[in-house]
Design a protein around this motif. Structure first.
Motif, PDB file in Angstrom:
ATOM      1  N   ALA A 249      -3.332  -0.879  -6.886  1.00 46.80           N
ATOM      2  CA  ALA A 249      -2.960  -0.342  -8.196  1.00 46.80           C
ATOM      3  C   ALA A 249      -3.923   0.755  -8.655  1.00 46.80           C
ATOM      4  N   GLU A 250      -5.154   0.738  -8.161  1.00 46.97           N
ATOM      5  CA  GLU A 250      -6.149   1.761  -8.513  1.00 46.97           C
ATOM      6  C   GLU A 250      -5.874   3.105  -7.839  1.00 46.97           C
ATOM      7  N   LEU A 251      -5.074   3.101  -6.780  1.00 49.02           N
ATOM      8  CA  LEU A 251      -4.805   4.336  -6.037  1.00 49.02           C
ATOM      9  C   LEU A 251      -3.865   5.244  -6.818  1.00 49.02           C
TER      10      LEU A 251
ATOM     11  N   ASN B 154       6.230  -0.161  -4.027  1.00 46.34           N
ATOM     12  CA  ASN B 154       7.101  -1.284  -3.687  1.00 46.34           C
ATOM     13  C   ASN B 154       6.432  -2.163  -2.633  1.00 46.34           C
ATOM     14  N   THR B 155       6.873  -3.427  -2.564  1.00 46.59           N
ATOM     15  CA  THR B 155       6.277  -4.348  -1.610  1.00 46.59           C
ATOM     16  C   THR B 155       7.277  -4.714  -0.514  1.00 46.59           C
TER      17      THR B 155
ATOM     18  N   ARG C 157       5.867   1.644   0.950  1.00 51.77           N
ATOM     19  CA  ARG C 157       5.860   0.219   0.614  1.00 51.77           C
ATOM     20  C   ARG C 157       4.630  -0.424   1.234  1.00 51.77           C
ATOM     21  N   ILE C 158       4.227  -1.561   0.659  1.00 54.78           N
ATOM     22  CA  ILE C 158       3.050  -2.262   1.163  1.00 54.78           C
ATOM     23  C   ILE C 158       3.312  -3.760   1.161  1.00 54.78           C
ATOM     24  N   GLY C 159       2.720  -4.452   2.144  1.00 50.84           N
ATOM     25  CA  GLY C 159       2.814  -5.900   2.231  1.00 50.84           C
ATOM     26  C   GLY C 159       1.424  -6.490   2.372  1.00 50.84           C
ATOM     27  N   TYR C 160       1.283  -7.750   1.995  1.00 50.84           N
ATOM     28  CA  TYR C 160      -0.012  -8.425   2.022  1.00 50.84           C
ATOM     29  C   TYR C 160       0.099  -9.685   2.869  1.00 50.84           C
TER      30      TYR C 160
ATOM     31  N   ALA D 282       6.029   5.853   4.335  1.00 54.04           N
ATOM     32  CA  ALA D 282       5.314   4.975   5.254  1.00 54.04           C
ATOM     33  C   ALA D 282       5.307   3.549   4.716  1.00 54.04           C
ATOM     34  N   ASP D 283       5.189   2.605   5.638  1.00 52.48           N
ATOM     35  CA  ASP D 283       5.025   1.197   5.290  1.00 52.48           C
ATOM     36  C   ASP D 283       3.648   0.749   5.745  1.00 52.48           C
ATOM     37  N   PHE D 284       3.024  -0.103   4.939  1.00 49.29           N
ATOM     38  CA  PHE D 284       1.684  -0.600   5.252  1.00 49.29           C
ATOM     39  C   PHE D 284       1.645  -2.105   5.068  1.00 49.29           C
ATOM     40  N   VAL D 285       0.795  -2.767   5.861  1.00 47.16           N
ATOM     41  CA  VAL D 285       0.508  -4.182   5.689  1.00 47.16           C
ATOM     42  C   VAL D 285      -1.005  -4.332   5.670  1.00 47.16           C
TER      43      VAL D 285
END
Length: 137
Positions: free
Chosen positions: A65-67, A2-3, A38-41, A76-79
């Motif tokens: 997507a390769e992970l 999720n983003t 979740r991840i954000g860019y 965890a949340d990542f940016v």
């Protein structure tokens, strides 16, 4: 994966750990809830015009997507804050940096930020009195 969409979510992650890589900076924050990660860019205008920024975002999304599920820590949340190198770095290196960065940013033993400023290396400045600035008597 999720983003992140809301500004408040990005600001919350920014208070967590930070780890620099060649093509991006990873920010991470461990959550207590049982939801998936979740991840954000983030790609700033410093990196280029809208075409360049879009290409960088697509490359970062493709690297995520390769992970596999095992490569991504749970709860965890990542940016990912993109750098200029995200466009030119070989894709496989991008994926490798991402794999290692996601786990390291959550590790409390990893050094955070830029470190402490150095003291003692700067020469002391001398202050002049206001009345004698550039005048000869």
């Amino acid at each position: 994966m999720n983003t992140l969409k809301k500004r408040s979510e990005f600001l919350a992650v920014a208070k967590g750990g930070r780890l620099g890589r060649r093509a991006f900076v990873v920010q991470g924050l461990q959550r207590t809830s049982g939801a998936c990660s979740r991840i954000g860019y983030t790609v700033t205008k410093k990196t280029g015009n809208s075409v360049v920024r879009s290409r960088i975002k697509r490359r970062l999304r493709a690297a995520v997507a390769e992970l596999t599920q095992a490569d991504i820590p749970n709860n965890a949340d990542f940016v990912l804050v993109a750098r200029d190198g995200a466009l030119t770095q070989p894709f496989q290196n991008l994926v490798t940096d991402l794999k290692s960065g996601l786990h390291q940013v959550l590790d409390p033993a990893t050094p955070r930020g830029r470190g402490k400023p150095r003291k003692g290396n700067r020469p002391k400045q001398t202050h002049h009195r206001a009345g004698n600035r550039g005048k000869s008597s």
